[in-house]
Design a protein around this motif. Structure first.
Motif, mmCIF file in Angstrom:
data_model
loop_
_atom_site.group_PDB
_atom_site.id
_atom_site.type_symbol
_atom_site.label_atom_id
_atom_site.label_comp_id
_atom_site.label_asym_id
_atom_site.label_seq_id
_atom_site.Cartn_x
_atom_site.Cartn_y
_atom_site.Cartn_z
ATOM 1 N N THR B 4 -62.569 21.547 25.307
ATOM 2 C CA THR B 4 -62.593 22.201 24.004
ATOM 3 C C THR B 4 -61.380 23.119 23.944
ATOM 4 O O THR B 4 -61.040 23.755 24.945
ATOM 5 C CB THR B 4 -63.868 23.037 23.809
ATOM 6 N N PRO B 5 -60.710 23.175 22.796
ATOM 7 C CA PRO B 5 -59.510 24.012 22.753
ATOM 8 C C PRO B 5 -59.835 25.472 23.002
ATOM 9 O O PRO B 5 -60.942 25.935 22.724
ATOM 10 C CB PRO B 5 -58.969 23.783 21.341
ATOM 11 N N LEU B 6 -58.860 26.187 23.526
ATOM 12 C CA LEU B 6 -59.019 27.623 23.713
ATOM 13 C C LEU B 6 -59.083 28.277 22.344
ATOM 14 O O LEU B 6 -58.595 27.712 21.354
ATOM 15 C CB LEU B 6 -57.827 28.185 24.484
ATOM 16 N N THR B 7 -59.662 29.469 22.288
ATOM 17 C CA THR B 7 -59.773 30.164 20.997
ATOM 18 C C THR B 7 -58.395 30.312 20.352
ATOM 19 O O THR B 7 -58.215 30.066 19.175
ATOM 20 C CB THR B 7 -60.405 31.556 21.198
ATOM 21 N N TYR B 9 -53.865 30.087 21.179
ATOM 22 C CA TYR B 9 -52.748 29.724 22.048
ATOM 23 C C TYR B 9 -51.560 30.654 21.786
ATOM 24 O O TYR B 9 -50.412 30.261 21.942
ATOM 25 C CB TYR B 9 -52.356 28.260 21.813
#
Lengths: 163, 112
Positions: B4-7, B9
């Motif tokens: 899952t993508p990080l909150t 970038y």
């Protein structure tokens, strides 16, 4: 898209290269997205402090694969090997997938670019230009290794694992 | 374990530019890099003006900087859109209903 590509795209890889006073590390998403890199200092000589520091990165980046150097095929000293084993134990205790990569595998992966760590690091700066400012200058025989080289070692482990 | 993508970038894209937190803070008109640090760690979320300023400073879309938030919002919007589509399908057919349904289908089919 091959199955390997699909699997790798879902990976967030955390590669760690412990040193005597910390560790070099990188976080890579998929095959080629460098998310974080650097050298973390851990002044305590105990493995607990090292593991605690690694844990802060694990909490922040939530990797699903941790890559370390293979202790069975390394010329590194006892302390470094102990640190790698401590990190491997931590990773296994937390249920992370873990891959141990040997120097031989790294040389095999980068065989078209050269065999020395410097040549491999140069190849890595071509793959990840954002690392170019971190590239240490050429090491003369009387110089000790620049701590920044651990970043490139960690990248080389990750890429050898992902390739 | 799925990816899952990080909150956000922010840190990744800032470091790619070579700018320090203080540099970015100066470009944003903030007093120190502490604010940028809090945004990077997720301790605080930037207001809309600051988020747009990040897009300008880093040259990266807000969608990519805040990939994790975008991904969650996209999922939530799609769930609501599906419910709305079901409700609209039950209504009598009119030009407006068809227009709305086309808009909602566009949301559901969009590559988010």
């Amino acid at each position: 898209m091959s199955m390997t590509d699909r699997i790798n795209k879902e990976l967030r890889t955390f590669a760690i290269d412990p040193t005597s006073n910390g560790f070099g590390f990188v976080v890579i998403e998929g095959n080629d997205q460098l998310i974080e890199w650097g050298v973390a200092k851990v002044w305590s000589s105990g493995n607990e402090a090292l593991v605690a520091r690694v844990e802060t990165f694990v909490d922040r980046y939530r990797p699903n694969l941790i890559v370390l150097e293979d202790v069975n095929e390394t010329r590194r000293g006892k302390r470094a090997r102990n640190r790698i084993v401590a990190l491997a134990r931590y990773a296994l205790s937390k249920g992370f997938a873990i891959r141990m990569v040997s120097r031989r595998q790294v040389r095999e992966t980068f065989r078209d670019y050269g065999l020395t760590k410097f040549e491999i690091a140069m190849a890595i700066t071509n793959i990840f230009p954002e690392l170019a400012p971190r590239m240490p200058r050429y090491r003369k025989p009387w110089m000790s290794e620049d701590p920044r080289m651990n970043i490139f070692d960690a990248v080389s482990f990750a890429l050898a694992c992902l390739s | 374990m799925s990816h899952t993508p990080l909150t956000n970038y922010l840190r990744t894209h800032r470091r790619r530019t070579g700018l320090s937190q203080s540099d970015v803070a100066a470009l944003l008109g903030a007093r120190s890099g502490a604010l940028v640090s809090r945004h990077e760690t997720g301790e605080r979320r930037p207001v809309l003006r600051t988020a747009i300023a990040y897009e300008i400073v880093l040259g990266i879309s807000i969608r990519r900087i805040y990939a994790g938030i975008h991904s969650k919002l996209a999922t939530n919007v799609r769930v609501r859109a599906t419910r709305m589509l079901v409700r609209l399908e039950e209504r009598p057919r009119t030009a407006l209903r068809d227009q709305k349904m086309a808009s909602i289908r566009r949301i559901l089919e969009a590559d988010m």
